[in-house]
Scaffold this active site. Structure first.
Site, short mmCIF file in Angstrom:
data_model
loop_
_atom_site.label_atom_id
_atom_site.label_comp_id
_atom_site.label_asym_id
_atom_site.label_seq_id
_atom_site.Cartn_x
_atom_site.Cartn_y
_atom_site.Cartn_z
N GLY A 266 0.83 -1.19 0.00
CA GLY A 266 0.00 0.00 0.00
C GLY A 266 0.86 1.25 0.00
O GLY A 266 2.07 1.19 0.28
N CYS A 267 0.26 2.37 -0.32
CA CYS A 267 1.03 3.62 -0.40
C CYS A 267 1.52 4.06 0.99
O CYS A 267 2.67 4.45 1.16
CB CYS A 267 0.23 4.71 -1.08
SG CYS A 267 -1.44 4.94 -0.44
#
Lengths: 231, 231, 231, 231
Positions: free
Chosen positions: D34-35
């Site tokens: 995920g970011c």
């Protein structure tokens, strides 16, 4: 403002490849177009030779991102001034008007004057021009769009949009493309042409690279094949 | 779209106080104007009775903040779509065109058609219209501005700007003001009128309050005297 | 930087009404707080006397709109630099750290040091502080929120949000309110307090008006009762 | 939410090349990070093996552009809600917290819990994390920065900034870089690490390409060598 090198003026070729490609190839000096003239000239060039458009009726309403004003610090480019603000400036007097008129007149073969109105938008990049022209004969949007498609058929960086679709700066951001959408307001007999560029690419350095490619005999799209980044 | 209460249409008065104040005062039902028509009509109303303006040449290029599209979630109002984007939409077909034409025709005393082009701006509030009209006689910006100042002299919410200054949505944000700047492009014989409003105040609820004040016999500026907030 | 009027320092009262109201009423000179200290001090003041919070563990991570940097033109406030950019600056060295520490130490009755980290946001107005404090005893968010509600029960301009809701600068924009949301990360034993103000109102001129009202014996909310404008 | 293919979990390798490069090369299935975890893990990975950092004190305060929420239309991503707004959300409960903890614990060799606080920023792309860690021994920013430089010396996409400079999302926009700036608040004994990525590149598709390059034995930077576009 006096030109600092007037002796070079006669040698310089105007670097808008879509109207001047052959001259650029053999030029010794290329004058890279301004962002506003690029956007407006690409919107109206296909009309220059047509006697169904009243060339004396051209009005160009242009909307530019703040980067068009350069990176110098000033109150006019302060975030607090530009953000959440849309304004007109330089109406009737902007320095890009003569550049537009000179090169469009050259295409049309007679002197043409246009009304050009720049506006400042709360975004960094992008330039949209909405151009109005009175039509002298009845035509619909498809007919006009087909004319534009024919005119730009060979162009690697001009995309004529599907009828009913209009130009959006977001779709050309970070690319060397110019998107053009056309519409006819049949009730009033006017054509409405929208053209969108990234003012820092097709409106500046991207076009300079395109010109250099032409000058050097490289593939015209070399280094410029990015499709743009979204969002 | 069929009107759900056609029986009420004949009773409704168009609630743009600057052109309809006396009728609003005695109305039973007031139709509050749209944001685009408010902005365009205030820009052109002073021309309706003048035979030095070619009323068949009117082009209105309008730029609206995203709040004009309402609060409903949609891809078109998604931040990633609107942010850093300027686009045209509804060219030649927008539903506000008939509203503009109906009320301007009524002022002019004959049927007038206009070209109206809405655009979406990457900001929340604000609406700028740039309106182009061919002049039939020679005049300069001062002369035109004085005409506008005379026309709006009694108006509490219209401010005609100093010649050479153009409308900016930032200066009317959160207020019920409409700022109007005029210019004459003497080379092409066109007037360029810019008008700026906050689309949610003078273009919506603020104007509704102004109408209610008139209907109820209150001071017209009651609750509306905020000068706007900057930045 | 040397103080230009050191003789006045002893007379000046720190103008944060929520912690200094009585002194402000009889002051001859009021020092209006900075925007960052207002936001951080309101977030932590309710903890100053409590032995269940480890006051030596306070970390304030603050996010400010560009107007906090003033209106002077500079590269740092240029639209092209600030727009679409989030950055940290002055970490460990910002001049507002001593102002926060001086007044919180005064509340706590001993010297306290905090870590304060300012960040620049791509918006004009608004300031959000997220403050982290280690808890010395186990408690949940409701319990902590109730403590904050009790502490600010009489305050006209502090709103403690419903548990599970966090501060948003948009909700206090153009108002003199400070919104405070509290959370407990029970796994790590930390309280997380968010506080939002409009840096130009509660963080500047609005608070100055509030102080003047107190000084002059006016109703404290005079001229400040606007609920904020949204969007 | 139950996993739809639990049988694949044991085969999947966590695709953060900076901590898992060798495993990725021989993986059959790569889980793209995920970011938020990408941004936080790169900021803290260099601390995992060091006994001079108190790993139980980690607080990550992250600021994300709106594109992190995806392209689905919702009120939360409506322009009028996000524009000119900074807010906290999911404090103490965000679904990315376990992802951060799992992989950092794996690096540290014991279970670690972190406080992770996501915030929404009024911009399209970019993610800045500001991470706080208590130091167990005295060190200055240069010493800490040198440790980070050593740790990431071979990494093509991590840039450790000059001491005194902090991460800015604008400088990594449209690139696969992660910029890291470090500071030591010597008064409170805390390290403050800032890391910036483009959440859609290093935080999503760019990292996926980097992983594919590793899997296929291509040059790790293939297709990812763009330096970012500014402004």
């Amino acid at each position: 403002m006096p030109h600092s090198q007037p002796g070079l003026l006669s040698e310089a070729v105007y670097g808008l490849p879509e109207i001047n490609r052959e001259k650029i190839k053999s030029a010794k000096l290329v004058a890279n177009p301004g962002c506003y003239p690029t956007s407006v000239l690409l919107a109206i060039a296909p009309l220059a030779k047509e006697d169904w458009a009243n060339l004396d009726s051209i009005i160009a309403d242009s909307k530019s991102g703040v980067s068009g004003a350069g990176r110098k610090a000033s109150l006019g480019t302060h975030f607090g001034e530009c953000n959440e603000a849309v304004s007109a400036y330089g109406l009737g007097t902007h320095r890009h008007t003569p550049e537009i008129e000179q090169h469009f007149s050259s295409l049309a073969g007679r002197e043409i004057q246009v009304t050009f109105s720049p506006h400042l938008m709360p975004m960094t990049r992008g330039l949209l021009s909405t151009v109005y022209v009175d039509l002298k004969k009845s035509m619909d949007a498809d007919e006009l769009a087909n004319h534009y498609r024919d005119y730009y058929r060979q162009e690697p960086f001009v995309r004529v949009l599907k009828t009913g679709t209009f130009a959006n700066t977001h779709h050309v951001k970070h690319s060397n493309y110019c998107d053009i959408g056309v519409q006819v307001d049949s009730r009033t007999g006017r054509a409405i042409i929208t053209s969108a560029i990234d003012n820092l690419i097709k409106g500046a350095s991207g076009q300079a690279v395109q010109n250099m490619n032409l000058l050097r005999g490289f593939d015209e799209t070399l280094g410029l094949d990015a499709p743009g980044l979204y969002p």
